[in-house]
Scaffold this active site. Structure first.
Site, PDB file in Angstrom:
ATOM      1  N   GLN A   1      30.707   5.331  31.919  1.00  0.00           N
ATOM      2  CA  GLN A   1      29.245   5.357  31.594  1.00  0.00           C
ATOM      3  C   GLN A   1      29.055   6.305  30.619  1.00  0.00           C
ATOM      4  OE1 GLN A   1      26.943   3.337  33.370  1.00  0.00           O
ATOM      5  NE2 GLN A   1      25.720   4.174  31.801  1.00  0.00           N
TER       6      GLN A   1
ATOM      7  N   LYS B   1      25.393  -1.394  38.813  1.00  0.00           N
ATOM      8  CA  LYS B   1      26.769  -2.260  38.534  1.00  0.00           C
ATOM      9  C   LYS B   1      27.393  -2.345  39.934  1.00  0.00           C
ATOM     10  CE  LYS B   1      26.220  -0.700  33.544  1.00  0.00           C
ATOM     11  NZ  LYS B   1      26.575   0.534  32.913  1.00  0.00           N
TER      12      LYS B   1
ATOM     13  N   ASP C   1      33.410  -3.935  28.560  1.00  0.00           N
ATOM     14  CA  ASP C   1      32.193  -3.652  27.790  1.00  0.00           C
ATOM     15  C   ASP C   1      32.154  -4.239  26.229  1.00  0.00           C
ATOM     16  OD1 ASP C   1      30.054  -2.381  28.882  1.00  0.00           O
ATOM     17  OD2 ASP C   1      30.795  -0.204  28.674  1.00  0.00           O
TER      18      ASP C   1
END
Ligand code: NAP
Length: 302
Positions: free
Chosen positions: A98, A54, A121
């Site tokens: 994460q 990412k 997200d």
């Protein structure tokens, strides 16, 4: 009939180019770039490799990026404090924690502490609600579902009035992609059915689908005879079915990945199909980058 293969890698490259062009233009006009922080707790190898991928993409796009790695024994209170710090940081437009988090830390509490306007997200209850309402309310469509919709649209598949059948009802794939496809608007306007383990006659539902989206996590679940000739089949499943020597380094073993659909047989019936790997997979990080850019654009009012 042999299906058109919808390649996630090609669509990813197109979208990343579009994002890079937007970043350049915003930088020139507003002297600011999108900022993304990824918070990683501990040293889980899979999590480390996801975060690295990412951050690498963010860097290549010219984003301001921070990889904030914390020790595995960080307290929940300190982690919440860290999220709060980035919530208040003006240079940060997207915050990603994460998962999984270590035992003893309530991941729901941590994810819900992220400012919904930086929740790139799209999993915060506020953003789930915005998705449900639809239209201009949608700020951050969850990344994998947004990637699936983008693939369908860019492949030129008609969604308006299409029968969409989604296999799987998870909060990260099944429910949000169903929601996106039934919205009133371009790239949606579909008639949507969700099937799951308690569905009766799953095959009958699948056979009706003009667009069949499979996200069950069961290798070979969808049989070729369940596919309507000419349908668009999006295979989200990623199943490790064995190991093989790596092409680059034959001394190293890599996972053999298969989808939820038997690709070789299905491609002779479907009109469009995504491969595994190289289909939906590459889209998720791409849409995370797009959501981070969207976050900056919302802030700038452009
Ligand atoms: P999940 O949370 O395990 O949900 C799976 C869903 O499929 C559940 O709703 C389950 O039904 C349903 N299901 C499982 N077996 C079934 C069966 N035999 N018949 C009918 N329905 C069945 O999984 P997920 O997180 O949504 O992920 C699904 C797959 O997509 C996994 O392989 C995952 O690795 C992959 N994935 C890929 C990406 C990507 O490529 N970027 C991203 C996310 C996920 P119940 O609710 O009734 O149990």
């Amino acid at each position: 009939m042999t299906a058109q293969i919808i390649k996630g890698t090609e669509i990813r490259d197109q979208i990343l180019e579009e994002i890079a062009a937007d970043v350049k233009e915003i930088k020139e006009k507003h002297n600011v770039v999108p900022g993304l922080v990824t918070i990683l707790v501990g040293e889980d190898p899979a999590s480390m490799s996801y975060v690295t991928a990412k951050i690498k993409t963010a860097k290549e796009l010219g984003f301001h990026e921070i990889q904030d790695t914390q020790p595995v024994d960080i307290s929940e209170e300190d982690l919440l404090g860290l999220v709060d710090k980035y919530n208040k940081d003006d240079s940060i437009n997207g915050i990603l924690v994460q998962l999984p988090l270590p035992k003893g830390i309530d991941d729901k509490k941590v994810l819900n502490a992220i400012d919904p306007d930086k929740d790139v997200d799209g999993f915060h209850p506020v953003n789930v609600g915005r998705l449900m309402i639809g239209g201009d309310e949608i700020k951050f469509p969850p990344c994998t579902p947004a990637g699936i919709q983008e693939m369908i649209v860019r492949a030129g598949v008609e969604t308006s009035g299409a029968e969409v059948v989604v296999v799987g009802r998870s909060n990260i794939v099944g429910k949000p992609i169903a929601n996106l496809m039934l919205q009133k608007g371009d790239g949606a306007n579909s008639t949507v059915t969700i099937v799951h383990t308690r569905t009766k006659n799953m095959d009958e539902h699948c056979k009706r689908a003009d667009i069949l989206i499979v996200a069950a996590g069961v290798a070979g679940l969808v049989k070729p005879e369940w596919i309507k000739p000419g349908a668009c089949v999006i295979d989200v499943g990623v199943n490790r079915v064995g190991e093989k020597p790596s092409k680059k380094n034959p001394d190293r073993m890599v996972a053999i990945l298969k989808g939820d659909v038997d690709f070789d047989e299905a491609k002779e019936i479907a009109g469009y199909i995504t491969p595994v790997p190289g289909g939906v997979g590459p889209m998720t990080i791409t849409m995370l980058m797009r959501n981070t850019l969207r976050s900056l654009k919302f802030k700038l009012g452009i």
